[in-house]
Motif scaffolding. Structure first.
Motif, PDB file in Angstrom:
ATOM      1  N   THR A 150      50.633  45.365  47.787  1.00 59.89           N
ATOM      2  CA  THR A 150      49.781  45.793  47.279  1.00 59.89           C
ATOM      3  C   THR A 150      48.533  45.368  46.435  1.00 59.89           C
ATOM      4  O   THR A 150      47.311  45.678  46.422  1.00 59.89           O
ATOM      5  CB  THR A 150      50.141  47.574  46.918  1.00 59.89           C
ATOM      6  N   LYS A 151      49.644  45.432  45.310  1.00 57.78           N
ATOM      7  CA  LYS A 151      49.251  44.650  43.971  1.00 57.78           C
ATOM      8  C   LYS A 151      47.812  43.953  44.149  1.00 57.78           C
ATOM      9  O   LYS A 151      47.226  43.463  43.663  1.00 57.78           O
ATOM     10  CB  LYS A 151      49.987  44.944  42.877  1.00 57.78           C
ATOM     11  N   GLY A 152      48.612  43.237  45.033  1.00 61.43           N
ATOM     12  CA  GLY A 152      48.098  41.464  45.542  1.00 61.43           C
ATOM     13  C   GLY A 152      46.915  42.414  46.039  1.00 61.43           C
ATOM     14  O   GLY A 152      45.281  40.971  45.895  1.00 61.43           O
ATOM     15  N   ARG A 153      46.595  42.885  46.865  1.00 58.58           N
ATOM     16  CA  ARG A 153      45.006  43.229  47.623  1.00 58.58           C
ATOM     17  C   ARG A 153      44.144  43.472  46.297  1.00 58.58           C
ATOM     18  O   ARG A 153      43.003  43.367  47.043  1.00 58.58           O
ATOM     19  CB  ARG A 153      45.590  44.416  48.861  1.00 58.58           C
ATOM     20  N   LEU A 154      45.101  44.895  45.933  1.00 58.48           N
ATOM     21  CA  LEU A 154      44.178  45.164  44.627  1.00 58.48           C
ATOM     22  C   LEU A 154      43.594  44.458  43.518  1.00 58.48           C
ATOM     23  O   LEU A 154      42.674  44.319  42.876  1.00 58.48           O
ATOM     24  CB  LEU A 154      45.262  46.807  43.653  1.00 58.48           C
ATOM     25  N   ARG A 155      44.012  43.393  43.805  1.00 60.02           N
ATOM     26  CA  ARG A 155      43.490  42.425  42.763  1.00 60.02           C
ATOM     27  C   ARG A 155      42.272  41.559  43.048  1.00 60.02           C
ATOM     28  O   ARG A 155      41.296  41.161  42.968  1.00 60.02           O
ATOM     29  CB  ARG A 155      44.398  41.196  42.350  1.00 60.02           C
ATOM     30  N   GLU A 156      42.741  41.427  45.002  1.00 57.65           N
ATOM     31  CA  GLU A 156      41.695  40.455  45.488  1.00 57.65           C
ATOM     32  C   GLU A 156      40.289  41.193  45.297  1.00 57.65           C
ATOM     33  O   GLU A 156      39.350  40.952  45.626  1.00 57.65           O
ATOM     34  CB  GLU A 156      42.318  39.731  46.709  1.00 57.65           C
ATOM     35  N   LEU A 157      40.534  42.136  45.518  1.00 56.22           N
ATOM     36  CA  LEU A 157      38.977  43.311  45.150  1.00 56.22           C
ATOM     37  C   LEU A 157      37.690  42.855  44.168  1.00 56.22           C
ATOM     38  O   LEU A 157      36.879  43.020  44.580  1.00 56.22           O
ATOM     39  CB  LEU A 157      39.128  44.907  45.231  1.00 56.22           C
ATOM     40  N   ASP A 158      38.194  42.494  42.836  1.00 52.31           N
ATOM     41  CA  ASP A 158      37.626  42.200  42.358  1.00 52.31           C
ATOM     42  C   ASP A 158      37.692  41.340  41.044  1.00 52.31           C
ATOM     43  O   ASP A 158      37.267  40.277  39.479  1.00 52.31           O
ATOM     44  CB  ASP A 158      37.755  43.347  40.472  1.00 52.31           C
ATOM     45  N   ASP A 159      38.779  40.388  41.838  1.00 58.48           N
ATOM     46  CA  ASP A 159      39.066  38.634  41.295  1.00 58.48           C
ATOM     47  C   ASP A 159      38.250  38.200  40.640  1.00 58.48           C
ATOM     48  O   ASP A 159      37.760  37.688  39.847  1.00 58.48           O
ATOM     49  CB  ASP A 159      39.841  37.948  42.320  1.00 58.48           C
ATOM     50  N   ALA A 160      37.025  37.405  41.170  1.00 63.04           N
ATOM     51  CA  ALA A 160      35.579  36.895  41.354  1.00 63.04           C
ATOM     52  C   ALA A 160      35.115  37.509  40.384  1.00 63.04           C
ATOM     53  O   ALA A 160      34.244  37.056  39.445  1.00 63.04           O
ATOM     54  CB  ALA A 160      35.075  36.591  42.913  1.00 63.04           C
ATOM     55  N   ALA A 161      34.893  38.797  39.969  1.00 58.94           N
ATOM     56  CA  ALA A 161      33.961  40.049  39.129  1.00 58.94           C
ATOM     57  C   ALA A 161      34.376  38.943  37.887  1.00 58.94           C
ATOM     58  O   ALA A 161      33.562  39.514  37.195  1.00 58.94           O
ATOM     59  CB  ALA A 161      34.297  40.984  39.521  1.00 58.94           C
ATOM     60  N   LEU A 162      36.005  39.667  38.251  1.00 58.69           N
ATOM     61  CA  LEU A 162      36.625  38.790  36.746  1.00 58.69           C
ATOM     62  C   LEU A 162      36.411  37.579  35.666  1.00 58.69           C
ATOM     63  O   LEU A 162      36.472  37.349  35.264  1.00 58.69           O
ATOM     64  CB  LEU A 162      38.649  39.014  36.516  1.00 58.69           C
ATOM     65  N   ASP A 163      36.128  36.495  36.781  1.00 57.54           N
ATOM     66  CA  ASP A 163      35.592  35.085  37.040  1.00 57.54           C
ATOM     67  C   ASP A 163      34.483  35.333  36.426  1.00 57.54           C
ATOM     68  O   ASP A 163      34.099  34.606  35.618  1.00 57.54           O
ATOM     69  CB  ASP A 163      35.878  34.007  38.087  1.00 57.54           C
ATOM     70  N   ASP A 164      33.488  35.704  36.608  1.00 57.60           N
ATOM     71  CA  ASP A 164      31.934  36.127  36.524  1.00 57.60           C
ATOM     72  C   ASP A 164      31.803  36.563  35.388  1.00 57.60           C
ATOM     73  O   ASP A 164      31.190  35.671  34.811  1.00 57.60           O
ATOM     74  CB  ASP A 164      31.278  36.747  37.232  1.00 57.60           C
ATOM     75  N   ALA A 165      32.563  37.481  35.043  1.00 56.72           N
ATOM     76  CA  ALA A 165      33.249  38.097  33.524  1.00 56.72           C
ATOM     77  C   ALA A 165      32.758  37.339  32.062  1.00 56.72           C
ATOM     78  O   ALA A 165      32.519  37.346  31.394  1.00 56.72           O
ATOM     79  CB  ALA A 165      34.058  39.882  33.603  1.00 56.72           C
ATOM     80  N   ILE A 166      34.160  36.534  32.297  1.00 53.98           N
ATOM     81  CA  ILE A 166      34.593  35.719  32.149  1.00 53.98           C
ATOM     82  C   ILE A 166      33.546  34.218  31.764  1.00 53.98           C
ATOM     83  O   ILE A 166      33.074  34.036  30.675  1.00 53.98           O
ATOM     84  CB  ILE A 166      36.036  35.002  32.169  1.00 53.98           C
TER      85      ILE A 166
END
Length: 265
Positions: free
Chosen positions: A220-236
């Protein structure tokens, strides 16, 4: 005199489960500075969290701070020393936070923040990385980075999933802090308890989650991460560009110097 660690890890047994199953309590331990962190402190925190992640006997994690604060964010005395012409140093500073954020998010175990006072700036963002947040009525939470001349970039990412566009803009642009009642109403806190019960309730909730099926929680946590991993990369990536541009104006240095001068009086 022995060195006092700025990050302390404590194991709490889960008595309802067999063997040495436990909850790890990770305490930021710089109370005289409201647990404001330096690069060295974050490195210790990352190492502790990575070790916890590898420990199969640890089933849940509680994040908290010593004294009267959770974490006041970046120690401005360190940030003020960044050379505005040293772009590599500025990017490394942002990557440092990126590593910390990703390390917390990579934990497959439930993470609970016991917010015991001020959670501001990157300390506020750190709290928002937790799956659940427990606090009290007198906590102060928010994103006051603009008040020190520092653009709020990763802060926008951290807040947007909880607050939505309008409230994220309000927090990022005004720098205001909210109390516990408003924080709970906005979803920044999951639960509000008496101040002296914050850490105990966080540990109790962690023990309850530790009893749940570990595979289902991890997936479940893995799926939650997938939802905004790309957004975190973009923010960094965006934070690196924006902070370099901000430092080039000299504004962060001036505002931080003004803040530090006022604190010394």
């Amino acid at each position: 005199m022995a060195e006092i660690s700025t990050v302390v890890v404590t194991r709490h047994s889960v008595t309802s489960l067999p063997g040495d199953v436990h909850v790890a309590q990770v305490t930021l331990n710089r109370p005289d500075k409201l647990n404001a962190w330096t690069g060295e402190m974050r490195a210790r925190l990352v190492a502790a969290l990575q070790e916890i992640g590898r420990d199969e006997t640890c089933r849940a994690v509680v994040l908290t701070g010593a004294g009267r604060a959770f974490c006041a964010g970046q120690d401005l005395a360190e940030t003020a020393a960044i050379d505005p012409d040293d772009h590599a140093a500025a990017e490394a500073w942002i990557d440092d936070f990126g590593l910390l954020f990703r390390t917390v998010r990579a934990l497959d175990k439930p993470v609970i923040a016991a917010v015991n006072g001020v959670a501001a700036g990157s300390g506020f963002q750190f709290a928002l990385l937790a799956d659940l947040r427990i606090g009290h009525a007198d906590v102060r939470m928010g994103q006051p980075e603009v008040l020190s001349g520092i653009p709020s970039i990763t802060g926008i990412w951290a807040m947007s999933g909880i607050l939505g566009r309008a409230k994220t803009a309000e927090f990022a642009l005004t720098g205001r802090l909210v109390d516990g009642a408003e924080a709970q109403r906005l979803g920044l806190l999951s639960l509000l308890v008496d101040e002296d019960q914050v850490k105990a309730e966080a540990l109790a909730e962690a023990a309850r989650l530790a009893e749940l099926p570990t595979g289902a929680l991890a997936l479940t946590k893995g799926r939650l991460r997938e939802l905004d991993d790309a957004a975190l990369d973009d923010a960094i990536d965006a934070a690196k560009k924006v902070h370099i541009a901000a430092y080039a104006t000299g504004e962060p240095q001036r505002e931080m110097a003004r803040f530090l001068a006022g604190r010394r009086r």
